[in-house]
Design an enzyme around this catalytic site. Structure first.
Site, PDB file in Angstrom:
ATOM      1  N   GLU A  55       6.279   3.912   4.497  1.00  0.00           N
ATOM      2  CA  GLU A  55       7.580   3.255   4.699  1.00  0.00           C
ATOM      3  C   GLU A  55       8.646   4.180   5.288  1.00  0.00           C
ATOM      4  O   GLU A  55       9.762   4.279   4.774  1.00  0.00           O
ATOM      5  CB  GLU A  55       8.077   2.663   3.376  1.00  0.00           C
ATOM      6  N   ASN A 108       1.438   3.867   6.371  1.00  0.00           N
ATOM      7  CA  ASN A 108       1.486   2.603   5.630  1.00  0.00           C
ATOM      8  C   ASN A 108       2.918   2.051   5.609  1.00  0.00           C
ATOM      9  O   ASN A 108       3.870   2.798   5.356  1.00  0.00           O
ATOM     10  CB  ASN A 108       1.019   2.881   4.190  1.00  0.00           C
ATOM     11  N   HIS A 131       2.908  -7.842   2.159  1.00  0.00           N
ATOM     12  CA  HIS A 131       3.576  -8.568   1.075  1.00  0.00           C
ATOM     13  C   HIS A 131       4.215  -9.774   1.747  1.00  0.00           C
ATOM     14  O   HIS A 131       5.250  -9.666   2.400  1.00  0.00           O
ATOM     15  CB  HIS A 131       4.641  -7.691   0.414  1.00  0.00           C
ATOM     16  N   GLU A 170      -1.726  -3.952   1.011  1.00  0.00           N
ATOM     17  CA  GLU A 170      -1.067  -4.306  -0.264  1.00  0.00           C
ATOM     18  C   GLU A 170      -0.818  -5.807  -0.329  1.00  0.00           C
ATOM     19  O   GLU A 170       0.248  -6.263  -0.750  1.00  0.00           O
ATOM     20  CB  GLU A 170       0.271  -3.564  -0.404  1.00  0.00           C
ATOM     21  N   ASP A 221      -0.130  -9.564  -0.947  1.00  0.00           N
ATOM     22  CA  ASP A 221       0.152 -10.607  -1.931  1.00  0.00           C
ATOM     23  C   ASP A 221       0.926 -11.711  -1.221  1.00  0.00           C
ATOM     24  O   ASP A 221       1.478 -11.483  -0.145  1.00  0.00           O
ATOM     25  CB  ASP A 221       0.874 -10.087  -3.193  1.00  0.00           C
TER      26      ASP A 221
HETATM   27  C1  XIL Z   1       5.013  -0.489  -6.592  1.00  0.00           C
HETATM   28  C2  XIL Z   1       4.195  -0.588  -7.854  1.00  0.00           C
HETATM   29  O1  XIL Z   1       3.368  -1.722  -7.765  1.00  0.00           O
HETATM   30  C3  XIL Z   1       5.086  -0.680  -9.066  1.00  0.00           C
HETATM   31  O2  XIL Z   1       4.322  -0.563 -10.268  1.00  0.00           O
HETATM   32  C4  XIL Z   1       6.163   0.394  -9.036  1.00  0.00           C
HETATM   33  O3  XIL Z   1       7.066   0.193 -10.083  1.00  0.00           O
HETATM   34  C5  XIL Z   1       6.888   0.416  -7.718  1.00  0.00           C
HETATM   35  O4  XIL Z   1       5.962   0.552  -6.660  1.00  0.00           O
HETATM   36  N1  XIL Z   1       5.002  -0.751  -1.506  1.00  0.00           N
HETATM   37  C6  XIL Z   1       4.231   0.329  -1.874  1.00  0.00           C
HETATM   38  C7  XIL Z   1       3.794   0.455  -3.288  1.00  0.00           C
HETATM   39  O5  XIL Z   1       3.811   1.107  -1.024  1.00  0.00           O
HETATM   40  O6  XIL Z   1       3.665   1.799  -3.706  1.00  0.00           O
HETATM   41  C8  XIL Z   1       4.712  -0.271  -4.224  1.00  0.00           C
HETATM   42  O7  XIL Z   1       4.138  -0.224  -5.525  1.00  0.00           O
HETATM   43  C9  XIL Z   1       4.924  -1.686  -3.773  1.00  0.00           C
HETATM   44  C10 XIL Z   1       5.558  -1.714  -2.414  1.00  0.00           C
END
Ligand code: XIL
Length: 434
Positions: A241, A282, A318, A349, A351
């Site tokens: 990020e 990422n 996401h 990641e 969802d």
């Molecule tokens: C999130 C975790 O799922 C949580 O448990 C934590 O509190 C915060 O981070 N993008 C990412 C992940 O790259 O590392 C993040 O994970 C979600 C968003």
């Protein structure tokens, strides 16, 4: 319409189904022989799934690296032909001496793949790792651990982040991450390290460092963590990020003190620390036609031209039940242009949160359509879902990211009570080319 698209993809030589699938126990038992299909063409191929298909044994490991996807494509085409009933399709589609195997492997594989009951076996049909984010917070729950066995790839949700691994400068703590790796190894799952450089979940000691000290700390952190996990993870999210929504460099301790060069420095430090793992950039919102996607594309292009070591890009994915962020056609454009640069792309990641008019069916379709876009591309080597049960989704704490009013986001494949949702079937269907 979808069939037409599939046909066009097939004509273009990219398998929408990609039954490179060697995993059929009917074909070759251990899969390696039958794996002539995908295996001969691919470096890693569907071989891994052979072991798993036979005994459900965790041994499946071999498939290992996500890079198998690249070379697996020709055999995948063979598989499609075999599914269609033209047995010699594999031979013509397969490359070199893998061709012959492609036909038989594809045939047997198709049968086994059609009957796949786990996401990992379905993913193996196209030489793809199917991943999940796991956390130690819930690993001792039997239902959580049981559901995890649907997958063959693990990303630690928090356990390898900087605040956990190096809470004090020079003092590394790996117990948390080790527990995830041990669970993965005991269950035949590969691991992706996550994440070496991010603007979140950092220890406060970094704040006091000047430019030179911060760069040295970055190098020491990457070296320390990667040395510990060498041989036990197959990939790392090196930088996470780094860009803002408008495509500019995100303001963070890294960009403020080191400038944009921190990104390539991190990749170079990482390659020197472990030449044998894949190195990913990422990020989120790089799946759509956004300025941020352009910035990441330009960065990767520049890295490839200048020889900065990068192997892949993780699109976090996401997303939501509405067909936006990303609309699938925009996702495909971004996938294809990154793949054309010669890097792997993974959905890292995923969802799908419910929005106001969200339904189970819409969620299922979104999962399906997005996963299918990846499955249609051999270079899209892994799909990771960010969690198991809706009950523990990180989105439950992220009111800023929710879009269904007061309703919870429910973005995953199992509901609060560990019942599989229609979304599970959406992923399974897409993995099996349905
Ligand atoms: C999130 C975790 O799922 C949580 O448990 C934590 O509190 C915060 O981070 N993008 C990412 C992940 O790259 O590392 C993040 O994970 C979600 C968003």
């Amino acid at each position: 319409m979808r069939n037409l698209a599939k046909l066009l993809i097939w004509v273009a030589g990219i398998s929408p189904l990609g039954f490179a699938c060697a995993p059929s126990p009917a074909v070759g038992g251990g899969g390696a022989g039958a794996g002539g299909s995908g295996a001969a063409a691919g470096t890693l191929g569907g071989i891994a799934s052979g072991g798993r298909a036979v005994g459900g044994a965790p041994a499946g490991g071999a498939g290992a690296s996500t890079s198998g996807g690249e070379a697996g494509s020709p055999a995948g085409s063979g598989g499609v032909a075999a599914v269609a009933g033209t047995g010699n399709g594999g031979a013509s589609a397969g490359s070199g001496n893998g061709g012959g195997g492609g036909a038989s492997g594809g045939t047997g594989g198709a049968t086994a793949c059609a009957g796949a009951t786990t996401l990992k076996d379905a993913g193996s049909c196209t030489n793809r790792l199917i991943g999940v984010a796991l956390t130690n917070r819930h690993l001792d729950e039997p239902e959580f651990a049981a559901a995890a066995l649907q997958f063959n790839y693990v990303t630690p949700e928090d356990e390898m982040k900087w605040d956990v691994t190096e809470p004090q400068q020079g003092t590394f703590t790996f117990a948390e991450g080790d527990a995830i790796v041990e669970f993965a190894e005991a269950n035949g799952m590969k691991v992706k390290g996550h994440t070496l450089v991010w603007h979140n979940q950092l220890p406060s000691w970094l704040d006091a460092l000047n430019e030179a000290q911060l760069r040295a700390a970055l190098k020491a952190h990457i070296e320390g963590v990667m040395a510990h996990y060498a041989g036990r993870v197959i990939a790392w999210d090196v930088v996470n990020e780094a860009f803002d929504d408008d495509g500019s460099l995100r303001s963070s301790i890294w960009s403020q003190k080191l400038g944009q060069s921190f990104i390539e420095d991190a990749f170079r430090f990482a390659r020197a620390a472990d030449p044998n793992v894949k190195l990913y950039y990422n990020d989120y919102d790089i799946e759509s036609a956004y300025a941020k996607a352009d910035s990441v594309y330009e960065m990767v292009k520049d890295f490839k031209q200048r020889g900065v070591p990068i192997d892949g890009v993780g699109m976090q994915m996401h997303t939501r039940t509405t067909d936006e962020d990303p609309p699938v056609p925009e996702l495909i454009v971004n996938l294809d242009r990154l793949l054309a640069l010669g890097v792997e792309v993974v959905l890292s990641e995923m969802d799908v949160r419910y929005c106001a008019d969200g339904t189970d069916e819409k969620q299922k379709k979104r999962f399906h359509d997005i996963v299918a876009a990846c499955v249609a591309r051999s270079g899209c080597g892994a799909i990771t879902i960010w969690g198991i049960t809706d009950r523990y989704s990180f989105l439950n704490d992220r009111t800023d990211l929710q879009c269904a009013g007061s309703l919870p986001p429910r973005p995953l494949l199992w509901n609060d009570d560990y019942q599989k949702k229609p979304s599970f079937d959406g992923v399974m269907d897409a993995l099996l080319g349905r």
